[in-house]
Design an enzyme around this catalytic site. Structure first.
Site, PDB file in Angstrom:
ATOM      1  N   ASN A  62       0.861  -1.187   0.000  1.00 49.45           N
ATOM      2  CA  ASN A  62       0.000   0.000   0.000  1.00 49.45           C
ATOM      3  C   ASN A  62       0.894   1.232   0.000  1.00 49.45           C
ATOM      4  O   ASN A  62       1.946   1.244   0.634  1.00 49.45           O
ATOM      5  CB  ASN A  62      -0.872   0.008   1.263  1.00 49.45           C
ATOM      6  CG  ASN A  62      -1.754   1.254   1.348  1.00 49.45           C
ATOM      7  OD1 ASN A  62      -2.396   1.645   0.363  1.00 49.45           O
ATOM      8  ND2 ASN A  62      -1.796   1.909   2.507  1.00 49.45           N
ATOM      9  N   HIS A  99       1.017   5.271   1.030  1.00 48.46           N
ATOM     10  CA  HIS A  99       0.329   6.248   1.879  1.00 48.46           C
ATOM     11  C   HIS A  99       1.093   7.575   1.799  1.00 48.46           C
ATOM     12  O   HIS A  99       2.324   7.586   1.857  1.00 48.46           O
ATOM     13  CB  HIS A  99       0.281   5.732   3.321  1.00 48.46           C
ATOM     14  CG  HIS A  99      -0.488   6.638   4.227  1.00 48.46           C
ATOM     15  ND1 HIS A  99      -1.871   6.677   4.220  1.00 48.46           N
ATOM     16  CD2 HIS A  99      -0.089   7.564   5.135  1.00 48.46           C
ATOM     17  CE1 HIS A  99      -2.278   7.587   5.097  1.00 48.46           C
ATOM     18  NE2 HIS A  99      -1.217   8.137   5.665  1.00 48.46           N
TER      19      HIS A  99
HETATM   20  C1  GRF Z   1      -2.040   8.832  -3.088  1.00 46.92           C
HETATM   21  O1  GRF Z   1      -1.707   9.985  -2.398  1.00 46.92           O
HETATM   22  C2  GRF Z   1      -1.757   7.593  -2.266  1.00 46.92           C
HETATM   23  O2  GRF Z   1      -0.662   7.751  -1.408  1.00 46.92           O
HETATM   24  C3  GRF Z   1      -3.017   7.463  -1.451  1.00 46.92           C
HETATM   25  O3  GRF Z   1      -4.046   7.813  -2.324  1.00 46.92           O
HETATM   26  C4  GRF Z   1      -3.553   8.730  -3.313  1.00 46.92           C
HETATM   27  C5  GRF Z   1      -3.894   8.190  -4.661  1.00 46.92           C
HETATM   28  O4  GRF Z   1      -3.587   9.095  -5.671  1.00 46.92           O
HETATM   29  N1  GRF Z   1      -3.154   6.138  -0.880  1.00 46.92           N
HETATM   30  P1  GRF Z   1      -3.733   8.683  -7.188  1.00 46.92           P
HETATM   31  O5  GRF Z   1      -5.149   8.162  -7.376  1.00 46.92           O
HETATM   32  O6  GRF Z   1      -2.713   7.638  -7.467  1.00 46.92           O
HETATM   33  O7  GRF Z   1      -3.494   9.946  -7.949  1.00 46.92           O
END
Ligand code: GRF
Length: 204
Positions: free
Chosen positions: A104, A106
């Protein structure tokens, strides 16, 4: 020795999918892995559109069909699962099946600023509110708890005096786009080591 077949990666995304796009681009020229499936919980997720444009299979799985996830992943012979902006808790049976093979990303330096409700701009607003001098991005292995599990890699981003949640989010997202492909490539090359609650990437 023969050449190993590319590891098959499923990406789960609920939103815009810019991390998915970064991964698709990075893996295009990388023989170790391919994105074989993109899964969303929402039919409006732009991530699905990005996948379709590149000819990648897509599926929408809502909590009503949780039971179908493992079958779906097996049908597509998925080796690794990557959660990139997926806003649902993964059912424990799936976590168990893919333990050590599910990542995952984050947008903060876990274990700070993670957990239920910590997504999107709320994360960056909380970082600024707390007066932190730095934030960043984390990629971790998934366990049964939200934003929990062995941290594989982190990248730091300095907080600027005039930052807003939006500005900080944009700079963190830039480093996410570098970090996630690096970790997924290492993972699919078998270069992630796990010992208890610690994980790291080796060069071998
Ligand atoms: C990212 O900031 C990721 O860290 C978080 O959700 C966001 C997704 O962004 N889990 P994207 O859809 O890849 O632009």
């Amino acid at each position: 020795m023969g050449v190993s077949p590319a590891a098959r990666v499923a990406v789960f995304a609920s939103g815009s999918g810019t991390n998915l796009e970064a991964l698709l681009t990075a893996l295009e020229t990388h023989p170790a892995a391919e994105i074989a499936l993109v899964v969303s919980d929402r039919d409006r997720a732009f991530a699905l559109e990005r996948a379709s444009r590149r000819g990648v299979a897509t599926a929408i799985v809502t909590p009503d069909d949780w039971g179908a996830i493992i079958e779906l992943l097996e049908t597509h012979a998925i080796d690794w699962v990557v959660l990139a902006g997926y806003l649902r808790i993964i059912p424990p049976a799936v976590v168990q099946r893919y333990r050590g093979r599910m990542l995952n990303i984050h947008p903060a330096l876990l274990p700070k600023f993670g957990g239920t409700g910590m997504y999107g701009e709320r994360v960056h607003a909380a970082v600024l509110e707390a007066g932190e001098s730095e934030s960043g991005a984390t990629v971790h292995l998934v366990d049964e708890l939200y934003d929990h599990g062995p941290i594989v890699a982190q990248r730091r981003v300095k907080v600027q005096p005039d930052d807003t949640p939006q500005r900080l989010a944009a700079r963190v997202l830039e480093v996410e786009h570098e970090l996630l492909p690096e970790v997924v490539i290492a993972a699919t090359e078998g270069r992630i080591r796990i010992e208890g609650d610690r994980a790291w990437i080796t060069d071998e």
